[in-house]
Design an enzyme around this catalytic site. Structure first.
Site, PDB file in Angstrom:
ATOM      1  CG  ASN A 101      -1.717   1.221   1.425  1.00  0.00           C
ATOM      2  OD1 ASN A 101      -1.808   2.041   0.510  1.00  0.00           O
ATOM      3  ND2 ASN A 101      -2.304   1.377   2.599  1.00  0.00           N
ATOM      4  CE  LYS A 153      -0.221   3.298   4.742  1.00  0.00           C
ATOM      5  NZ  LYS A 153      -0.120   3.416   6.189  1.00  0.00           N
ATOM      6  CG  HIS A 186      -5.920   1.958   5.204  1.00  0.00           C
ATOM      7  ND1 HIS A 186      -5.478   2.903   6.103  1.00  0.00           N
ATOM      8  CD2 HIS A 186      -4.908   1.093   5.037  1.00  0.00           C
ATOM      9  CE1 HIS A 186      -4.233   2.614   6.439  1.00  0.00           C
ATOM     10  NE2 HIS A 186      -3.860   1.516   5.814  1.00  0.00           N
ATOM     11  CD  GLU A 226      -3.011   5.563   6.661  1.00  0.00           C
ATOM     12  OE1 GLU A 226      -3.034   5.631   5.415  1.00  0.00           O
ATOM     13  OE2 GLU A 226      -2.068   5.052   7.288  1.00  0.00           O
TER      14      GLU A 226
HETATM   15  P1  PGA Z   1       2.716   0.229   7.676  1.00  0.00           P
HETATM   16  O1  PGA Z   1       1.265   0.459   6.987  1.00  0.00           O
HETATM   17  O2  PGA Z   1       3.253  -1.059   7.099  1.00  0.00           O
HETATM   18  O3  PGA Z   1       3.526   1.435   7.261  1.00  0.00           O
HETATM   19  O4  PGA Z   1       2.489   0.130   9.126  1.00  0.00           O
HETATM   20  C1  PGA Z   1       0.385  -0.595   6.792  1.00  0.00           C
HETATM   21  C2  PGA Z   1      -0.903  -0.101   6.195  1.00  0.00           C
HETATM   22  O5  PGA Z   1      -1.349   0.999   6.558  1.00  0.00           O
HETATM   23  O6  PGA Z   1      -1.520  -0.786   5.346  1.00  0.00           O
END
Ligand code: PGA
Length: 252
Positions: A9, A11, A95, A97
Site C-alpha cells: 500500500n 499510500k 483502511h 486512515e
Molecule cells: P505500515 O502500513 O506497514 O507502514 O504500518 C500498513 C498499512 O497501513 O496498510
C-alpha cells in the site's frame, strides 16, 4: 490451500515515474516467485501507468479507495468500474486512515463492498482496533462489528473475491508490530466470524492478511501463523529490497 498475498500500500507516495520504476523493479526481482500473489497499490494518478507497466506479469494492481457508484455527479470520486477499466484487480477499502481521517463508517464501507461485488474486482477490506479499544477489552466487539457490518448483505458467491486485512491501528506506521500470537489470535477470531456468517468452506478459503509495520525482520514469524495468509505492507513496500524480502518470506 490459501495462496498467500503480499500487498504493498503505497499510500500518498510516488510520482508516476517513481511508481513505474518501483513496480518494474519489483517485477524484475520477483520473476522467480510463483507461490505468492503480489499486489501493489499506487495513488490514482499512477494507477494507469503501473497497470500498463505490469501488464503481462502476474503482479496485480489495487486502487486504494473507490466511491460506491458507477458514475454520476460525484465530484472528485472514482468508481470501481473506472478502476476496473484501466486494468486493476483489487480495491482496498476501509483502511483505518480512511476511517479515521475521512470519517468513513461501516455503513459507507459496506456500500463499497456491494459496489465492488458488481464488478470483477477483488475487495481488500481492512479492519482493526485502536489501542484504546484493545486496552479497554473491546477488540473482539470492534472486529465483530467491522466484519459483520462491512460484509452485511453480501452473498456467499461474492466472498470468493473478498480478502480481509487485519490491521491493528496502533501498529500502522508506528514501528510497533502485533506479536505473532496477537496476530494469530485476531486472525483466528476473524475466521470464526466468517464461519458464522458464511460457513466453514468460505472461512477456510478466505485470505486474511496482517498489516501494521510488517518488515523483513518480522514477516517470517507472522507468516508462520496458521491463520495469517499474507501481509498488507505500507512503509516497507516503498523500499524495493525490503518489499522483495517480504514477498520472499521464509517458511519457518
Ligand atoms: P505500515 O502500513 O506497514 O507502514 O504500518 C500498513 C498499512 O497501513 O496498510
Amino acid at each position: 490451500m490459501r495462496t498467500p498475498i503480499i500487498a504493498g500500500n503505497w499510500k500518498l507516495h510516488n510520482t508516476r515515474d517513481q511508481a513505474i520504476a518501483l513496480s518494474t523493479g519489483i517485477k524484475s526481482q520477483t520473476s522467480d516467485v510463483t507461490d505468492v500473489e503480489i499486489v501493489v497499490a499506487p495513488v490514482f494518478t499512477a494507477l494507469n501507468a503501473v497497470a500498463d507497466a505490469l501488464r503481462g506479469s502476474s503482479i496485480k494492481v489495487a486502487a486504494q479507495n473507490c466511491y460506491p457508484q458507477a458514475q454520476g455527479a460525484f465530484t472528485g470520486e472514482v468508481s470501481p468500474q473506472l478502476v476496473e477499466d484501466i486494468g486493476c484487480n483489487y480495491v482496498i477499502i476501509g483502511h483505518s486512515e480512511r476511517r479515521q481521517l475521512f470519517g468513513e463508517d461501516d455503513a459507507f464501507i459496506n456500500r463499497k463492498v456491494h459496489a465492488l461485488a458488481e464488478t470483477g474486482l477483488g475487495t481488500i477490506l481492512c479492519i482493526g482496533e485502536t489501542l484504546a479499544e484493545r486496552e479497554s477489552g473491546q477488540m473482539f466487539n470492534v472486529l465483530r462489528r467491522q466484519v459483520c457490518e462491512g460484509l452485511k448483505g453480501l452473498g456467499i458467491e461474492s466472498m470468493v473475491r473478498v480478502v480481509i486485512a487485519y490491521e491493528p491501528v496502533w501498529a500502522i506506521g508506528t514501528g510497533k508490530t502485533a506479536s505473532d500470537q496477537q496476530a494469530q489470535e485476531s486472525h483466528a477470531f476473524i475466521r470464526s466470524l466468517l464461519d458464522e456468517l458464511y460457513g466453514a468452506q468460505v472461512a477456510g478459503a478466505t485470505r486474511i492478511l496482517y498489516g501494521g509495520s510488517v518488515k523483513p525482520d518480522n514477516v517470517d514469524g507472522l507468516m508462520a501463523q496458521p491463520d495469517v495468509d499474507g501481509a498488507l505492507v505500507g512503509g516497507a513496500s516503498l523500499k524495493p529490497a525490503d518489499f522483495v524480502r517480504i514477498i520472499k518470506f521464509q517458511k519457518v
